[in-house]
Design a protein around this motif. Structure first.
Motif, short mmCIF file in Angstrom:
data_model
loop_
_atom_site.label_atom_id
_atom_site.label_comp_id
_atom_site.label_asym_id
_atom_site.label_seq_id
_atom_site.Cartn_x
_atom_site.Cartn_y
_atom_site.Cartn_z
N LEU A 57 0.83 -1.19 0.00
CA LEU A 57 0.00 0.00 0.00
C LEU A 57 0.87 1.24 0.00
O LEU A 57 0.57 2.23 -0.68
CB LEU A 57 -0.94 0.00 1.21
N ALA A 58 1.96 1.22 0.76
CA ALA A 58 2.87 2.37 0.79
C ALA A 58 3.41 2.66 -0.61
O ALA A 58 3.55 3.83 -1.01
CB ALA A 58 4.01 2.11 1.77
N ASP A 59 3.70 1.61 -1.38
CA ASP A 59 4.17 1.80 -2.75
C ASP A 59 3.10 2.47 -3.61
O ASP A 59 3.39 3.36 -4.41
CB ASP A 59 4.54 0.45 -3.37
N LEU A 63 1.00 7.19 -6.45
CA LEU A 63 -0.02 8.21 -6.69
C LEU A 63 0.54 9.62 -6.52
O LEU A 63 0.13 10.56 -7.21
CB LEU A 63 -1.20 8.00 -5.72
N LEU A 64 1.50 9.76 -5.62
CA LEU A 64 2.06 11.08 -5.34
C LEU A 64 3.21 11.46 -6.26
O LEU A 64 3.50 12.65 -6.43
CB LEU A 64 2.55 11.14 -3.88
N HIS A 65 3.85 10.45 -6.87
CA HIS A 65 5.08 10.76 -7.61
C HIS A 65 5.11 10.26 -9.05
O HIS A 65 6.11 10.47 -9.75
CB HIS A 65 6.28 10.16 -6.86
N THR A 66 4.07 9.55 -9.52
CA THR A 66 4.06 9.09 -10.91
C THR A 66 2.71 9.39 -11.54
O THR A 66 1.74 9.72 -10.86
CB THR A 66 4.34 7.58 -11.01
N GLU A 67 2.63 9.22 -12.85
CA GLU A 67 1.40 9.40 -13.60
C GLU A 67 1.29 8.28 -14.64
O GLU A 67 2.28 7.67 -15.02
CB GLU A 67 1.39 10.75 -14.33
N SER A 68 0.08 8.04 -15.10
CA SER A 68 -0.14 7.11 -16.20
C SER A 68 -1.13 7.73 -17.17
O SER A 68 -2.17 8.27 -16.76
CB SER A 68 -0.70 5.78 -15.68
N SER A 69 -0.79 7.67 -18.44
CA SER A 69 -1.69 8.21 -19.47
C SER A 69 -2.55 7.10 -20.10
O SER A 69 -3.40 7.37 -20.93
CB SER A 69 -0.87 8.88 -20.58
N GLY A 90 -8.40 0.66 -9.55
CA GLY A 90 -7.42 -0.41 -9.43
C GLY A 90 -6.59 -0.60 -10.68
O GLY A 90 -5.39 -0.92 -10.60
N ASP A 91 -7.21 -0.40 -11.86
CA ASP A 91 -6.47 -0.53 -13.11
C ASP A 91 -5.44 0.60 -13.25
O ASP A 91 -4.34 0.38 -13.75
CB ASP A 91 -7.44 -0.51 -14.29
N TYR A 92 -5.83 1.79 -12.81
CA TYR A 92 -4.88 2.90 -12.84
C TYR A 92 -3.71 2.61 -11.90
O TYR A 92 -2.55 2.81 -12.25
CB TYR A 92 -5.59 4.20 -12.41
N CYS A 93 -4.01 2.10 -10.71
CA CYS A 93 -2.96 1.76 -9.75
C CYS A 93 -2.06 0.65 -10.28
O CYS A 93 -0.86 0.62 -10.00
CB CYS A 93 -3.57 1.36 -8.41
N TRP A 94 -2.63 -0.28 -11.07
CA TRP A 94 -1.85 -1.35 -11.69
C TRP A 94 -0.71 -0.76 -12.53
O TRP A 94 0.43 -1.21 -12.48
CB TRP A 94 -2.78 -2.20 -12.55
N GLU A 95 -1.06 0.29 -13.31
CA GLU A 95 -0.07 0.90 -14.20
C GLU A 95 0.97 1.69 -13.43
O GLU A 95 2.18 1.58 -13.68
CB GLU A 95 -0.78 1.80 -15.21
N ILE A 96 0.55 2.50 -12.47
CA ILE A 96 1.52 3.35 -11.77
C ILE A 96 2.36 2.54 -10.78
O ILE A 96 3.50 2.92 -10.49
CB ILE A 96 0.84 4.53 -11.05
N TYR A 97 1.81 1.41 -10.29
CA TYR A 97 2.59 0.54 -9.41
C TYR A 97 3.78 -0.03 -10.18
O TYR A 97 4.90 -0.08 -9.66
CB TYR A 97 1.69 -0.59 -8.90
N SER A 98 3.53 -0.44 -11.42
CA SER A 98 4.61 -0.94 -12.26
C SER A 98 5.60 0.18 -12.59
O SER A 98 6.82 -0.01 -12.54
CB SER A 98 4.03 -1.52 -13.55
N SER A 99 5.08 1.37 -12.90
CA SER A 99 5.95 2.52 -13.22
C SER A 99 6.83 2.89 -12.04
O SER A 99 8.01 3.23 -12.20
CB SER A 99 5.10 3.72 -13.64
N LEU A 100 6.27 2.82 -10.83
CA LEU A 100 7.04 3.16 -9.63
C LEU A 100 8.22 2.21 -9.47
O LEU A 100 9.34 2.65 -9.17
CB LEU A 100 6.14 3.10 -8.40
N LEU A 154 13.85 7.33 -8.27
CA LEU A 154 13.16 7.62 -7.02
C LEU A 154 13.69 6.68 -5.95
O LEU A 154 13.87 5.48 -6.21
CB LEU A 154 11.65 7.43 -7.18
N SER A 155 13.97 7.20 -4.77
CA SER A 155 14.51 6.38 -3.70
C SER A 155 13.40 5.67 -2.93
O SER A 155 12.31 6.24 -2.72
CB SER A 155 15.33 7.25 -2.73
#
Length: 611
Positions: free
Chosen positions: A159-161, A166-172, A179-189, A198-199
């Motif tokens: 969840l922390a990831d 959400l705070l540091h990445t975006e998905s177009s 949940g689908d949006y989070c799927w994409e940004i979780y991978s990007s993170l 990003l540390s």
């Protein structure tokens, strides 16, 4: 009394004084010429009584023939097998499944699904939920009161990831659901972590704020987790999977369950504070397992850290406290709020309600969590709760990977020398549940082009659920869309078509005024006897599924039943038979329909009488 129980008791009585020294086993021979049931009890008795097994078998045969048993014939085959030919007209084949705990009901808490609230659920999560839901149905039918928990880890790294993403990445990329949006940004993170863009210190800071609570990040995390958990519940609901209680990790911490568990464990000799070495300052529990010489492995296996030197609880510590609560061993309790008409959730601002107090606990958690589950059991033993520890059952299950063909269809890059593709949330590789449903419907349309949309819906969900259940739970699955949607073979679709065929025959028989009244199996053909023999083994199969916690036993029974019925159908005409044959074949068809309905209810498979 069930048929196998009746035969076993008669054999035990006939064995006399030696009966308590052997285990009586009955089996159904593969070939009908060897009877409907067979036992090797004479060979076992021969070792104890020091007599010839054939002579013992002949003596047992004489005694068994004098008893009032539903048998037409008893044969003895050297060196001492006893074969029984059943009088099927005396057998009640459609009686209800035995409720093992009906006279002394017990309460079972089943925890399953328990997805990290960080993105959309995938096919691996669905396997967990299908196994758990089927075990719920099995134990309800066995006479238990069952309470279903879905544990939400809202204080973990995952969840922390997602909050960090959400705070540091975006998905177009277009997303229909959160949940689908989070799927994409979780991978990007995770790609950003690997590229040192990003540390992970950022994530660690967010995790600390989640654990601290009552700050902007914590409230954002709670909102994200609640939204994702709601989507997960909705996704599982499509498969008939539901829950009684959502348990939030933050509420376990907030109610101080660990403090009470901590005091109980401190009274034992296996829980202590490490004074030196790499674990200095940590509270650990010694499991007593043998370890290798490797220092790191020894540190993992010999002593399990429950409280870190900085006072932070590990996941396992919270799980120990949670399980003490499940068994009603803590004085503290949650507060609760209704989330829907049927679903409750733990909540710091809730009311008192009756949950927990289990006699037995079943946890469906993948096999990679086997060691932490052993630590929880060990903690219960150490605290003096031996009875509860013995009633804590971990059902491990294997991972789900994708076949090359399925991976290619999903747009993944495939390699010529690689046939299996593991899913990875960090890399964004996998089948989300809603995508799985879409792809499966398309595959069903290809395999069953004549099916209307209602039938496509039925076949899709039957195919998916059955494919999640038909393997031994510990087996890894290589999921293939085309294989799962085959009309023939060991698939849910095959069962649905068989059920529809049987109903069509029964309907035509009713229309022709063909009744099963007065049916007799005295002259049953081999394919009819094979069906009768298989149907008679249902109770044994069901009881074994209850005690081994293996839903695939029900699947195997169902597939064999469908195969035997289709063989019977091809060999034994119903409507064009003579009157006696019509009666027993209609009755057989009715028995198969009833048993398939029982199986569908247990496995959670949808069905249709007409396709």
């Amino acid at each position: 009394m069930q048929l196998e129980q009746q035969l076993s008791k008669a054999i035990q009585d006939a064995a006399g004084t030696y009966s308590d020294q052997i285990q009586i086993e009955l089996e159904q021979p593969a070939q009908l010429i060897h009877g409907d049931y067979s036992t090797n009890v004479a060979m076992k008795l021969a070792r104890v009584a020091k007599k010839n097994p054939f002579e013992i078998a002949m003596d047992l045969k004489a005694q068994l023939e004098r008893k009032e048993l539903p048998i037409n014939q008893v044969d003895v085959v050297r060196p001492g097998f006893i074969n029984f030919f059943i009088d099927w007209d005396q057998i009640q084949l459609n009686e209800a499944t035995v409720n093992e705990w009906a006279t002394n009901p017990r309460k079972v808490v089943v925890e399953h699904t328990s997805i990290n609230p960080n993105k959309s659920a995938h096919i691996g999560h669905l396997r967990n939920a299908c196994i758990g839901d089927t075990l719920v149905r099995i134990h309800q039918l066995a006479g238990s009161e069952v309470e279903v928990h879905n544990y939400i880890d809202d204080l973990g790294n995952q969840l922390a990831d997602t909050v960090t993403a959400l705070l540091h990445t975006e998905s177009s990329k277009p997303a229909a659901r959160f949940g689908d949006y989070c799927w994409e940004i979780y991978s990007s993170l995770n790609q950003a972590y690997e590229a040192n863009e990003l540390s992970t210190d950022v994530r660690d800071d967010i995790l600390h704020k989640l654990e601290a609570g009552n700050n902007s990040i914590a409230w954002l995390g709670y909102a994200v987790a609640d939204k994702l958990a709601s989507e997960h519940i909705e996704e599982m609901g499509q498969f008939g999977i539901d829950y009684d209680l959502l348990v939030w990790e933050r509420d376990i911490v907030g109610k101080g369950f660990w403090e009470e568990a901590f005091e109980k464990l401190k009274q034992t000799d296996v829980f202590f504070k490490q004074e030196s070495g790499p674990q200095a300052g940590c509270w650990v529990i010694r499991t007593g397992e043998d370890v290798e010489d490797d220092l790191e492995e020894s540190a993992h296996l010999a002593d399990k850290i429950l409280v870190r030197s900085n006072g932070v609880l590990t996941y396992t510590a919270k799980d120990i406290a949670y399980h003490m609560w499940k068994f009603g061993l803590l004085e503290r309790n949650f507060l609760y709020k209704p989330k829907t008409n049927e679903l409750w959730t733990t909540n710091a601002d809730g009311i008192e309600a009756e949950f927990g107090q289990a006699d037995a606990v079943i946890n469906v958690i993948d096999y990679r969590q086997e060691y932490p589950q052993k630590v929880v059991k060990q903690a219960l033993f150490a605290a003096g709760y031996e009875e509860q520890a013995n009633q804590l059952h971990h059902v491990p299950y294997g991972v789900v990977s994708l076949s090359k063909q399925t991976a290619k269809r999903l747009g993944l890059e495939v390699q010529a020398d690689k046939d299996v593709y593991a899913m990875s949330g960090r890399k964004g590789i996998g089948i989300k549940i809603n995508d799985l449903i879409t792809e499966m419907k398309q595959a069903v349309r290809v395999q069953s082009p004549q099916a209307n949309e209602q039938t496509v819906e039925t076949l899709t969900f039957a195919a998916i659920r059955y494919n999640m259940l038909r393997y031994n739970t510990t087996s890894d699955i290589v999921f293939d869309l085309d294989e799962a949607t085959q009309v023939t073979g060991n698939t849910g679709i095959y069962l649905v078509y068989t059920y529809a065929r049987a109903n069509s025959i029964a309907e035509k028989a009713e229309g022709a005024n063909i009744s099963a009244d007065g049916a007799s199996f005295a002259r049953a053909a081999d394919s009819e006897r094979a069906l009768l023999k298989h149907l008679s083994g249902w109770t044994t199969t069901f009881q074994k599924a209850v005690h081994t916690l293996e839903p695939n036993l029900i699947c195997t029974f169902a597939f064999e039943l469908a195969s035997l019925y289709n063989r019977f159908y091809s060999q034994c005409p119903v409507l064009k038979a003579n009157e006696d044959e019509q009666k027993r074949r209609v009755l057989l068809t009715q028995l198969v329909i009833q048993k398939l309905e029982d199986v569908f209810a247990i496995l959670g498979l949808p069905s249709q009488k007409k396709i």
